[in-house]
Design a protein around this motif. Sequence first.
Motif, short mmCIF file in Angstrom:
data_model
loop_
_atom_site.label_atom_id
_atom_site.label_comp_id
_atom_site.label_asym_id
_atom_site.label_seq_id
_atom_site.Cartn_x
_atom_site.Cartn_y
_atom_site.Cartn_z
N ALA A 18 33.40 32.09 30.51
CA ALA A 18 33.85 31.16 31.55
C ALA A 18 32.62 30.56 32.21
CB ALA A 18 34.72 31.88 32.57
N THR A 19 32.84 29.66 33.16
CA THR A 19 31.75 29.15 33.98
C THR A 19 31.86 29.78 35.37
OG1 THR A 19 33.08 27.24 34.64
CG2 THR A 19 31.61 26.97 32.75
N TYR A 20 30.72 29.93 36.02
CA TYR A 20 30.67 30.67 37.28
C TYR A 20 29.89 29.91 38.35
CZ TYR A 20 31.78 34.19 33.77
OH TYR A 20 32.37 34.87 32.72
N ASP A 21 29.59 28.64 38.09
CA ASP A 21 28.69 27.91 38.98
C ASP A 21 29.32 27.50 40.30
OD1 ASP A 21 30.35 26.03 37.86
OD2 ASP A 21 28.75 24.75 37.06
N ASP A 22 30.61 27.80 40.48
CA ASP A 22 31.25 27.54 41.76
C ASP A 22 31.31 28.80 42.63
OD1 ASP A 22 33.03 28.71 39.93
OD2 ASP A 22 34.78 27.98 41.05
N LEU A 23 30.78 29.92 42.13
CA LEU A 23 30.80 31.18 42.87
C LEU A 23 29.56 31.32 43.74
CD1 LEU A 23 32.04 33.62 40.07
CD2 LEU A 23 33.41 32.47 41.82
N HIS A 216 33.04 38.31 36.36
CA HIS A 216 34.35 38.25 35.70
C HIS A 216 35.48 38.43 36.71
CE1 HIS A 216 32.37 38.16 31.91
NE2 HIS A 216 32.14 39.44 31.80
N LEU A 217 35.34 39.45 37.57
CA LEU A 217 36.41 39.74 38.53
C LEU A 217 36.54 38.63 39.56
CD1 LEU A 217 38.59 41.66 39.45
CD2 LEU A 217 36.85 42.95 40.72
N ALA A 218 35.41 38.12 40.05
CA ALA A 218 35.46 37.02 41.02
C ALA A 218 36.09 35.78 40.41
CB ALA A 218 34.06 36.71 41.54
N ARG A 219 35.79 35.52 39.13
CA ARG A 219 36.40 34.38 38.44
C ARG A 219 37.92 34.53 38.38
NH1 ARG A 219 34.52 30.15 38.21
NH2 ARG A 219 36.40 29.91 39.43
N MET A 220 38.38 35.74 38.00
CA MET A 220 39.82 35.98 37.91
C MET A 220 40.50 35.85 39.27
SD MET A 220 40.28 39.04 35.10
CE MET A 220 39.09 40.17 35.79
N ALA A 224 43.11 32.90 40.42
CA ALA A 224 44.46 33.34 40.77
C ALA A 224 44.80 33.10 42.24
CB ALA A 224 44.63 34.82 40.44
N GLY A 225 43.86 32.56 42.99
CA GLY A 225 44.09 32.34 44.42
C GLY A 225 43.98 33.60 45.24
N GLY A 226 43.22 34.59 44.74
CA GLY A 226 43.02 35.84 45.46
C GLY A 226 44.09 36.87 45.12
N ILE A 227 44.21 37.88 45.99
CA ILE A 227 45.23 38.91 45.85
C ILE A 227 46.57 38.35 46.34
CG2 ILE A 227 45.96 41.23 46.57
CD1 ILE A 227 43.45 41.35 44.91
N PRO A 228 47.65 38.47 45.57
CA PRO A 228 48.94 37.95 46.04
C PRO A 228 49.31 38.51 47.42
CG PRO A 228 49.10 38.57 43.73
CD PRO A 228 47.76 39.05 44.21
N ALA A 229 49.82 37.65 48.27
CA ALA A 229 50.20 38.05 49.63
C ALA A 229 51.64 38.55 49.61
CB ALA A 229 50.04 36.89 50.59
#
Length: 252
Positions: A18-23, A216-220, A224-229
Amino acid sequence: MSEQLEKITKQQCTIAPATYDDLKVLFLNCTLERSPRMSHTEGLIGVAQGILDANNVSHKVIRPVDYEIAAGLGQDMSQTPEWERDDWPQIQAEVDACDILILCTSVWLGEKSSVCNRTLERMYGYTHSFNEKGQYRDYGKVGATLITGNEDGVKHCAMNILFSLSHIGYTVPPQADAGWMGEAGPGPSYRDPGSGGPENDFTNRNTTFLVWNCLHLARMLKDAGGIPAHGNQPEAWDAGCKSDFASPEHKR
């Protein structure tokens, strides 16, 4: 090297999944040394930075010891009668802006540094405020730790730091700790000439795994918009939404 392993190695060294340049990655280097004094821990941070640079990931290093950080659990202790100055809100703004927080420390008496302790205490003081989804503030962020020293204590410090980060809302990936311990006692530290630290394959491997697992985890999470609320909003619980919790009176 087998043909299969050679193929895997070639692919992983040339093509990321994946790409990660927005992290954004923030290293809080909880050394006891104020800038510009040398920090052995910052030497290990440099290994992680090299991997981030290769993937165009934005990163920043802050030494909390360079700031006046008041003791306490308030969000701004300068607003209390006990303290006239508190620089922590400046650091918290950087924490809020990052996707990945890597909390780094040296080891003293088998424990994380006093600066690291205070850093975690001040982060804990923000846990009564929520994110835009009504979850605890740090949900959706990834946490890890890098540790150096010349005495035993890496795993002990990592256990405490990673639990603390998880407790306040961070998601901790696999292999989220890495470190280097020199010879026990008055042996060399990481950046001392001849220490062997920068060349240590075990440390370099674990640091590399840590960085990639964080990415990897930050990308996912970000995709996904974070942890589901759902089932994790404090105010919803207080309002009576118990999210499938079977209270004792319901069992009668």
